[in-house]
Design an enzyme around this catalytic site. Structure first.
Site, PDB file in Angstrom:
ATOM      1  N   HIS A  85       0.830  -1.213   0.000  1.00  0.00           N
ATOM      2  CA  HIS A  85       0.000   0.000   0.000  1.00  0.00           C
ATOM      3  C   HIS A  85       0.867   1.267   0.000  1.00  0.00           C
ATOM      4  O   HIS A  85       0.509   2.270   0.637  1.00  0.00           O
ATOM      5  CB  HIS A  85      -0.944   0.037   1.206  1.00  0.00           C
ATOM      6  CG  HIS A  85      -1.960  -1.061   1.213  1.00  0.00           C
ATOM      7  ND1 HIS A  85      -3.221  -0.915   0.693  1.00  0.00           N
ATOM      8  CD2 HIS A  85      -1.900  -2.338   1.670  1.00  0.00           C
ATOM      9  CE1 HIS A  85      -3.901  -2.039   0.851  1.00  0.00           C
ATOM     10  NE2 HIS A  85      -3.113  -2.920   1.429  1.00  0.00           N
TER      11      HIS A  85
ATOM     12  N   ASN B 234     -10.213  -2.873   2.603  1.00  0.00           N
ATOM     13  CA  ASN B 234      -9.915  -2.903   1.172  1.00  0.00           C
ATOM     14  C   ASN B 234     -11.197  -2.699   0.375  1.00  0.00           C
ATOM     15  O   ASN B 234     -12.288  -2.699   0.936  1.00  0.00           O
ATOM     16  CB  ASN B 234      -9.319  -4.267   0.787  1.00  0.00           C
ATOM     17  CG  ASN B 234      -7.832  -4.366   1.105  1.00  0.00           C
ATOM     18  OD1 ASN B 234      -7.151  -3.364   1.293  1.00  0.00           O
ATOM     19  ND2 ASN B 234      -7.332  -5.592   1.154  1.00  0.00           N
TER      20      ASN B 234
HETATM   21 FE1  HDE Z   1      -2.395  -4.750   5.554  1.00  0.00          FE
HETATM   22  N1  HDE Z   1      -0.593  -3.935   5.983  1.00  0.00           N
HETATM   23  N2  HDE Z   1      -1.748  -6.537   6.183  1.00  0.00           N
HETATM   24  N3  HDE Z   1      -4.155  -5.613   4.965  1.00  0.00           N
HETATM   25  N4  HDE Z   1      -3.046  -2.992   4.877  1.00  0.00           N
HETATM   26  C1  HDE Z   1      -0.226  -2.649   5.791  1.00  0.00           C
HETATM   27  O1  HDE Z   1       0.868  -1.327   7.389  1.00  0.00           O
HETATM   28  C2  HDE Z   1      -0.627  -6.744   6.886  1.00  0.00           C
HETATM   29  C3  HDE Z   1      -4.496  -6.921   5.139  1.00  0.00           C
HETATM   30  C4  HDE Z   1      -4.308  -2.683   4.460  1.00  0.00           C
HETATM   31  O2  HDE Z   1      -3.196   3.565   4.025  1.00  0.00           O
HETATM   32  C5  HDE Z   1       1.097  -2.315   6.403  1.00  0.00           C
HETATM   33  O3  HDE Z   1       1.249   0.867   7.765  1.00  0.00           O
HETATM   34  C6  HDE Z   1      -0.556  -8.132   7.317  1.00  0.00           C
HETATM   35  C7  HDE Z   1      -5.909  -7.099   4.937  1.00  0.00           C
HETATM   36  C8  HDE Z   1      -4.385  -1.296   4.084  1.00  0.00           C
HETATM   37  O4  HDE Z   1      -1.541   3.371   5.450  1.00  0.00           O
HETATM   38  C9  HDE Z   1       1.517  -3.626   7.077  1.00  0.00           C
HETATM   39  C10 HDE Z   1      -1.675  -8.736   6.810  1.00  0.00           C
HETATM   40  C11 HDE Z   1      -6.394  -5.859   4.626  1.00  0.00           C
HETATM   41  C12 HDE Z   1      -3.114  -0.782   4.312  1.00  0.00           C
HETATM   42  C13 HDE Z   1       0.359  -4.538   6.720  1.00  0.00           C
HETATM   43  C14 HDE Z   1      -2.423  -7.725   6.103  1.00  0.00           C
HETATM   44  C15 HDE Z   1      -5.284  -4.947   4.654  1.00  0.00           C
HETATM   45  C16 HDE Z   1      -2.304  -1.862   4.807  1.00  0.00           C
HETATM   46  C17 HDE Z   1       2.085  -1.674   5.471  1.00  0.00           C
HETATM   47  C18 HDE Z   1      -2.094 -10.176   6.926  1.00  0.00           C
HETATM   48  C19 HDE Z   1      -7.829  -5.455   4.285  1.00  0.00           C
HETATM   49  C20 HDE Z   1      -2.656   0.622   4.045  1.00  0.00           C
HETATM   50  C21 HDE Z   1       2.239  -0.230   5.920  1.00  0.00           C
HETATM   51  C22 HDE Z   1      -2.133 -10.660   8.264  1.00  0.00           C
HETATM   52  C23 HDE Z   1      -8.776  -5.742   5.318  1.00  0.00           C
HETATM   53  C24 HDE Z   1      -2.952   1.533   5.194  1.00  0.00           C
HETATM   54  C25 HDE Z   1       1.413  -0.121   7.097  1.00  0.00           C
HETATM   55  C26 HDE Z   1      -2.524   2.940   4.860  1.00  0.00           C
HETATM   56  C27 HDE Z   1      -0.967  -1.718   5.188  1.00  0.00           C
HETATM   57  C28 HDE Z   1       0.332  -5.809   7.156  1.00  0.00           C
HETATM   58  C29 HDE Z   1      -3.626  -8.026   5.422  1.00  0.00           C
HETATM   59  C30 HDE Z   1      -5.449  -3.547   4.357  1.00  0.00           C
HETATM   60  C31 HDE Z   1       2.854  -4.159   6.755  1.00  0.00           C
HETATM   61  C32 HDE Z   1       0.564  -8.755   8.110  1.00  0.00           C
HETATM   62  C33 HDE Z   1      -6.705  -8.398   5.076  1.00  0.00           C
HETATM   63  C34 HDE Z   1      -5.603  -0.552   3.561  1.00  0.00           C
HETATM   64  O5  HDE Z   1       1.586  -3.475   8.456  1.00  0.00           O
END
Ligand code: HDE
Length: 681
Positions: free
Chosen positions: A68, A141
């Protein structure tokens, strides 16, 4: 005056209020020339202004988000319609008078921070609510399901999806071997993959996409009763997508397409808004939802089974003042929750609770990122957290621990209380058997699509798998598709040189109409849509003005495009300014094109003909009257189909009905049936 006198005079001048200073607040007399030993001599190390300026510049970049990375944000507010006390104690969901400030960030997932806005990709939809009980982050999402069931697979998924590690290619694209290798070996991805192959992966605008919390959350009311909940955002402008060919062209014409769209809409006062809806599932019902385990994030709960209850509205009404300070530094965290909203045991959600807090340590350079203005809650923060890089606060007093008898003790509670869920089980690395079905909901999605949506999905699989060089991966993909739907598998196999599979499973035949974007037309409006009017000398100024005013009156944006940037001379000799030359823009940046009648023959201009042909191919409203029809003819647009094509508006001469028909076509977004009748996008 000698140079010495000039120096003395300059030194005696009072400092100017508001003038440029160093980081130490020292006013600077010159920021254009470094300090040198003579005008042509070497630069002096002593120049603290130069050294500071370069040092600051050298360290302007921070690590981009690992996923993202590319995103755009805006400020706004949220208001609940009716108190939801029956379900939750969360203050912002129980007080309809509370206008809760928010910051929302939309993003792509795969690409780097400088990549394009319009790849085939999932979009992030993250909202930070600055509530009176602290910050609540809904980090969702634009698709209601996720690729994997357990957070331990996230690094594998993202490694496979991102550019390949040896050559860092391809940028912002899932169409490559490692992604398809991984997903075809990990069948739980199949449901999300079919969403990714659909038009949902190509939103026309951030303002026109749905958002989903994905996981099942838990709402807890004042009596301690828990209700499972799924969060849905529904855009007021309807859910609409680009077509893939168009999205790829936009990547070149305007890589900031979605970012610009959001920014310009807010600047124009066209504030985007979404309705928040909840699917509420009493705990007792959670286990009788046919084929769905509420803890499995690769599954959705069909709206036909559990309806979405509208509960409030989100409006974005202010652009950030500074991209870095706000959009880049905002730190969302799934664990930021408020009393009355709790977590479920979804294993993907549980892993996320660790990851978001952890990632900010590197990205924002230490543990004090909650002090950054965009992350600060509106409520006071009082605790014994200490020190660390970038500590901005100056805590006072001796006692930085609890309990203490030396004064400065902080009261603890009442506050957030975890739901006392009873848990019992052996320690084991094991998935629940209720997570085992990886295909039924992919089939449900496929069955719910209109004919044109299915065409787009087939084309997307063919494109993506056509880019995969390892044949066994293509074969594996077709085998999975054969378990989703045999006809889909055959259609894809035919396009990628894989043998047609033998039918192995019967399609269950169920569908969920709410999943189709074709159903969304009713909610659509022409507001903020962009209309290109291709102008030539000799156009009738009154007709063009009437057309333009009717369209802008309905909230659309109208650009007059000329063969060059020069004003067009209208039939009454009055010059009419154009917004751009056709050659500096493109049809893919507009929602509709109109070619008015004019004395000059625009059909000899290749750029104009291409403009109309391309818009037509992408299913957009195309209109012309009088001599403007010549451009459409030259573009080989079949004018005889106009009677059955509501988005092809052709008239011998302009009539007052023309703008109304155009606006109605714009409100319906596109006529994708054109493609099904033989002209693919
Ligand atoms: Fe994320 N995800 N994600 N994700 N995600 C990040 O956090 C992560 C997942 C989502 O505008 C990171 O600050 C793991 C699902 C959005 O700043 C990180 C897992 C969904 C954004 C991270 C998921 C998301 C992130 C990268 C599986 C939808 C952007 C930078 C366990 C429900 C937020 C940060 C923004 C961002 C980890 C799965 C949505 C690395 C480990 C499911 C919208 O922390």
């Amino acid at each position: 005056m000698t140079s010495k006198d000039r120096q003395i005079a300059a030194r005696r001048r009072p400092f100017t209020e508001g003038a440029l200073t160093t980081d130490q607040g020292i006013p600077v007399d010159d920021t254009d020339n470094s300090l040198r030993a003579g005008a042509r001599g070497p630069t002096l190390l002593e120049d603290f202004h130069l050294r500071e300026k370069l040092m600051r510049f050298d360290h302007e970049r921070i690590p981009e988000r690992v996923v993202h990375a590319r995103g755009s944000g805006a400020h706004g507010y949220f208001q609940v319609y009716e108190p939801l006390d029956e379900y939750t104690t969360a203050d912002f969901l129980t007080d309809p008078d509370a206008r809760t400030p928010v910051f929302a960030r939309f993003s792509t997932v795969q690409g780097s921070r400088g990549s394009t806005d319009t790849p085939r990709d999932v979009r992030g939809f993250a909202v930070k609510f600055y509530t009176r009980q602290g910050n609540f982050d809904l980090v969702g999402n634009n698709m209601p399901v996720f690729f994997i069931q357990d957070g331990i697979k996230f690094p594998d998924l993202v490694h496979a999806l991102k550019p390949e590690p040896n050559n860092e290619m391809p940028q912002a694209a899932s169409a490559h071997d490692t992604f398809w290798d991984f997903v075809t070996l990990q069948p739980e991805t199949m449901h999300h993959v079919i969403w990714l192959m659909s038009d949902r992966a190509l939103p026309r605008s951030y303002r026109m996409m749905q958002g989903f919390g994905v996981h099942t959350f838990r709402l807890v009311n004042g009596h301690g009763r828990s209700t499972f909940a799924k969060f849905h955002w529904t855009p007021a402008l309807g859910t609409h997508s680009l077509v893939f060919d168009e999205a790829q062209l936009i990547s070149g014409r305007d890589p900031d397409f979605n970012r610009r769209d959001l920014w310009e809409a807010i600047e124009a006062g066209e504030y985007p808004s979404w309705e928040l809806g909840l699917q509420l599932i009493p705990e007792e019902r959670a286990f009788d939802l046919e084929e769905v385990d509420v803890l499995d994030p690769t599954k959705l709960i069909p709206e036909e089974l559990v309806p979405v209850t509208p509960v409030g509205r989100l409006t974005l009404d202010r652009n950030p003042d500074n991209f870095f300070a706000e959009t880049e530094q905002v730190a969302f965290c799934v664990g930021n929750t408020v009393p009355g909203i709790d977590f479920s045991d979804d294993p993907l959600l549980q892993a996320r609770l660790f990851s978001y807090l952890d990632t900010q340590l590197t990205r924002l350079g230490g543990p004090n990122f909650a002090q950054l203005p965009i992350n600060r809650p509106l409520t006071p923060v009082r605790n014994h957290q200490q020190d660390g890089f970038h500590q901005d606060a100056v805590p006072t007093g001796r006692t930085n621990y609890h309990p203490s008898s030396l004064g400065g003790t902080l009261q603890v509670g009442p506050g957030f209380m975890s739901y006392p869920e009873h848990v019992d089980g052996p320690k084991e690395r094991k998935r629940s058997e209720t997570f085992a079905d990886h295909y039924s909901q992919a089939t449900l999605f496929w069955n719910s699509m209109s004919a044109w949506e299915q065409e787009h999905i087939i084309a997307a699989y063919r494109f993506e798998l056509g880019k995969v060089t390892a044949m066994p991966i293509r074969v594996r993909a077709v085998e999975h598709l054969n378990r989703i739907d045999h006809d889909l598998a055959v259609a894809v196999a035919q396009g990628i040189g894989v043998e047609e599979p033998v039918k192995s499973v019967d399609n269950h035949g169920r569908s969920s109409p709410a999943l189709s974007q074709a159903r969304d037309g009713a909610a659509a409006s022409p507001r903020t849509r962009r209309v290109a009017v291709l102008m030539a000398d000799g156009a009738d100024s009154r007709v063009v003005a009437h057309l333009r005013d009717s369209c802008t009156g309905a909230g659309t944006v109208v650009d007059l495009l000329g063969v060059t940037d020069a004003a067009v001379t209208t039939s009454d000799g009055v010059p009419m300014e154009v917004t751009h030359a056709i050659t500096t823009t493109a049809s893919v940046l507009y929602d509709a094109v109109v070619v008015p009648s004019a004395a000059a023959d625009l059909s000899v201009e290749g750029a104009a003909v291409h403009f109309a042909a391309e818009a037509y191919k992408h299913g957009k409203p195309v209109g012309a009257f009088g001599s403007g029809l010549g451009v459409l003819q030259r573009a080989q647009i079949p004018l005889t189909t106009a009677s059955s094509d509501p988005a092809l508006i052709v008239e011998e001469e302009f009539t007052p009905d023309f703008p109304q028909t155009l606006l109605a076509a714009l409100a319906s977004h596109r006529n994708f049936d054109r493609e099904v009748s033989g002209i693919p996008a």
